[in-house]
Motif scaffolding. Structure first.
Motif, PDB file in Angstrom:
ATOM      1  N   GLN A   1      -2.610  -1.850  -2.281  1.00 28.69           N
ATOM      2  CA  GLN A   1      -1.683  -1.038  -1.506  1.00 28.69           C
ATOM      3  C   GLN A   1      -2.163  -0.943  -0.053  1.00 28.69           C
ATOM      4  O   GLN A   1      -3.364  -0.870   0.198  1.00 28.69           O
ATOM      5  CB  GLN A   1      -1.582   0.373  -2.107  1.00 28.69           C
ATOM      6  CG  GLN A   1      -0.961   0.410  -3.488  1.00 28.69           C
ATOM      7  CD  GLN A   1       0.497  -0.039  -3.470  1.00 28.69           C
ATOM      8  OE1 GLN A   1       1.265   0.328  -2.583  1.00 28.69           O
ATOM      9  NE2 GLN A   1       0.869  -0.855  -4.451  1.00 28.69           N
ATOM     10  N   PRO A   2      -1.234  -0.950   0.900  1.00 23.71           N
ATOM     11  CA  PRO A   2      -1.648  -0.814   2.304  1.00 23.71           C
ATOM     12  C   PRO A   2      -2.265   0.558   2.559  1.00 23.71           C
ATOM     13  O   PRO A   2      -1.813   1.571   2.020  1.00 23.71           O
ATOM     14  CB  PRO A   2      -0.341  -1.003   3.081  1.00 23.71           C
ATOM     15  CG  PRO A   2       0.753  -0.720   2.107  1.00 23.71           C
ATOM     16  CD  PRO A   2       0.231  -1.109   0.761  1.00 23.71           C
ATOM     17  N   VAL A   3      -3.311   0.565   3.368  1.00 25.86           N
ATOM     18  CA  VAL A   3      -4.027   1.787   3.723  1.00 25.86           C
ATOM     19  C   VAL A   3      -4.034   1.921   5.242  1.00 25.86           C
ATOM     20  O   VAL A   3      -4.275   0.938   5.952  1.00 25.86           O
ATOM     21  CB  VAL A   3      -5.480   1.759   3.199  1.00 25.86           C
ATOM     22  CG1 VAL A   3      -6.250   3.001   3.639  1.00 25.86           C
ATOM     23  CG2 VAL A   3      -5.499   1.630   1.679  1.00 25.86           C
ATOM     24  N   LYS A   4      -3.769   3.130   5.731  1.00 25.83           N
ATOM     25  CA  LYS A   4      -3.774   3.349   7.174  1.00 25.83           C
ATOM     26  C   LYS A   4      -5.150   3.025   7.753  1.00 25.83           C
ATOM     27  O   LYS A   4      -6.173   3.403   7.189  1.00 25.83           O
ATOM     28  CB  LYS A   4      -3.387   4.793   7.500  1.00 25.83           C
ATOM     29  CG  LYS A   4      -1.917   5.094   7.317  1.00 25.83           C
ATOM     30  CD  LYS A   4      -1.559   6.493   7.795  1.00 25.83           C
ATOM     31  CE  LYS A   4      -2.164   7.553   6.900  1.00 25.83           C
ATOM     32  NZ  LYS A   4      -1.714   8.921   7.294  1.00 25.83           N
TER      33      LYS A   4
ATOM     34  N   ASP B   1      -2.871  -2.060  12.616  1.00 28.38           N
ATOM     35  CA  ASP B   1      -2.195  -2.523  11.402  1.00 28.38           C
ATOM     36  C   ASP B   1      -2.899  -2.009  10.152  1.00 28.38           C
ATOM     37  O   ASP B   1      -4.126  -1.876  10.114  1.00 28.38           O
ATOM     38  CB  ASP B   1      -2.172  -4.050  11.366  1.00 28.38           C
ATOM     39  CG  ASP B   1      -1.263  -4.639  12.437  1.00 28.38           C
ATOM     40  OD1 ASP B   1      -0.417  -3.889  12.963  1.00 28.38           O
ATOM     41  OD2 ASP B   1      -1.418  -5.837  12.756  1.00 28.38           O
ATOM     42  N   ASP B   2      -2.112  -1.723   9.113  1.00 27.88           N
ATOM     43  CA  ASP B   2      -2.674  -1.253   7.850  1.00 27.88           C
ATOM     44  C   ASP B   2      -3.641  -2.279   7.269  1.00 27.88           C
ATOM     45  O   ASP B   2      -3.513  -3.496   7.494  1.00 27.88           O
ATOM     46  CB  ASP B   2      -1.563  -0.988   6.834  1.00 27.88           C
ATOM     47  CG  ASP B   2      -0.748   0.252   7.167  1.00 27.88           C
ATOM     48  OD1 ASP B   2      -1.165   1.017   8.047  1.00 27.88           O
ATOM     49  OD2 ASP B   2       0.313   0.434   6.533  1.00 27.88           O
ATOM     50  N   PHE B   3      -4.591  -1.784   6.504  1.00 26.82           N
ATOM     51  CA  PHE B   3      -5.531  -2.634   5.783  1.00 26.82           C
ATOM     52  C   PHE B   3      -4.972  -2.896   4.395  1.00 26.82           C
ATOM     53  O   PHE B   3      -4.597  -1.959   3.679  1.00 26.82           O
ATOM     54  CB  PHE B   3      -6.894  -1.950   5.682  1.00 26.82           C
ATOM     55  CG  PHE B   3      -7.858  -2.646   4.768  1.00 26.82           C
ATOM     56  CD1 PHE B   3      -8.426  -3.860   5.110  1.00 26.82           C
ATOM     57  CD2 PHE B   3      -8.207  -2.079   3.537  1.00 26.82           C
ATOM     58  CE1 PHE B   3      -9.324  -4.501   4.263  1.00 26.82           C
ATOM     59  CE2 PHE B   3      -9.107  -2.708   2.688  1.00 26.82           C
ATOM     60  CZ  PHE B   3      -9.662  -3.926   3.060  1.00 26.82           C
ATOM     61  N   VAL B   4      -4.915  -4.170   4.018  1.00 31.70           N
ATOM     62  CA  VAL B   4      -4.478  -4.550   2.676  1.00 31.70           C
ATOM     63  C   VAL B   4      -5.561  -5.433   2.070  1.00 31.70           C
ATOM     64  O   VAL B   4      -5.841  -6.518   2.572  1.00 31.70           O
ATOM     65  CB  VAL B   4      -3.133  -5.305   2.695  1.00 31.70           C
ATOM     66  CG1 VAL B   4      -2.725  -5.699   1.277  1.00 31.70           C
ATOM     67  CG2 VAL B   4      -2.045  -4.460   3.350  1.00 31.70           C
ATOM     68  N   GLU B   5      -6.175  -4.942   1.015  1.00 33.42           N
ATOM     69  CA  GLU B   5      -7.245  -5.701   0.368  1.00 33.42           C
ATOM     70  C   GLU B   5      -6.641  -6.670  -0.636  1.00 33.42           C
ATOM     71  O   GLU B   5      -5.782  -6.306  -1.446  1.00 33.42           O
ATOM     72  CB  GLU B   5      -8.209  -4.748  -0.336  1.00 33.42           C
ATOM     73  CG  GLU B   5      -9.470  -5.422  -0.833  1.00 33.42           C
ATOM     74  CD  GLU B   5     -10.537  -4.413  -1.236  1.00 33.42           C
ATOM     75  OE1 GLU B   5     -11.644  -4.845  -1.586  1.00 33.42           O
ATOM     76  OE2 GLU B   5     -10.256  -3.201  -1.206  1.00 33.42           O
TER      77      GLU B   5
END
Length: 250
Positions: free
Chosen positions: A148-151, A136-140
């Protein structure tokens, strides 16, 4: 002229306080040199394992001791005492080879003698790609603001150590590299935030000598949101990342 008992008590109290402070300083120096040292994370090169504003304990005994283990790093001796080799996958604080006054923190990817190459973002060790699977994408989330979601990828090294890395952009500046041969007695370090990490892939860092290793990151004992100040106690209800306190660094 005689001194009154009150003055004697005052002088005795000052002397006792001085001795207590002196002994406390000696104990603090010994703990910092031999056992653990606190560090804070000022940059995002190890996201999402470590975040800006994390405070962690680093074990000084994990790899033995060098003159870099001592406060102010006086050159009292060379090499390591009670040296123990780091394992692939350890998160390590070290002194930058090109500037030994600067501490860096990265993950050990390559051991002495290894051949390391990154191909299309995948780390290859001795000609073999490590296991890498999309998660799952990382969302800070910082103080209620979602980034923003990051791969995000889960990587597993040949010794079975697994961790997560971030992939900010496709075809980043170090997603395809030459083959690096790790010299004897040195280690190849990489940040988990692969497109935002100056590490052994770049000449500014290069391979890191064993003598430059300070210790192994063990525990996050405190954490505040990026831009907050840990000493502003009155803001702790809102500024502290409570879920990160006392989490083990992996």
């Amino acid at each position: 002229m005689s001194v009154s008992s009150g003055a004697k008590r005052k002088e005795g109290g000052i002397g006792e306080t001085g001795r207590v402070i002196f002994h406390a300083l000696i104990i603090a120096v010994l703990i910092r040199t031999l056992l653990v040292q606190p560090f804070n994370i000022p940059s995002g090169s190890m996201k999402a394992t470590l975040l800006v504003g994390d405070y962690l304990f680093v074990s000084k005994y994990s790899y033995g001791y060098t003159h870099f283990s001592i406060p102010f790093s006086p050159p009292l001796f060379s090499g390591r005492i009670f040296g123990s080799q780091p394992e692939r996958g350890d998160v390590v604080v070290f002194r930058l080879p090109s500037d030994t006054t600067t501490d860096y923190i990265k993950r050990v990817i390559g051991l002495p003698g290894d051949k390391i190459q990154v191909i299309d973002g995948v780390v290859n060790i001795n000609g073999q790609p490590i296991k890498r699977e999309k998660v799952d994408d990382f969302v800070e989330v910082e103080e209620g603001v979602r980034g923003q979601p990051v791969k995000r990828w889960k990587e597993t090294l040949p010794n079975g150590v697994s961790y997560y890395t971030l992939d900010l952009v496709d075809n980043g500046p170090a997603d395809n590299t030459q083959v690096y041969t790790v010299p004897p007695g040195e280690y190849f370090m990489m940040g988990d935030n692969r497109d935002n990490s100056t590490d052994s892939r770049f000449s500014q860092v290069g391979p890191v000598p064993f003598e430059n290793l300070i210790g192994k990151a063990q525990l996050i004992f405190f954490s505040v949101y990026e831009g907050e100040r840990a000493w502003e106690i009155w803001r702790w209800p809102f500024s502290v990342r409570w879920s990160r306190l006392f989490t083990v660094v992996r």
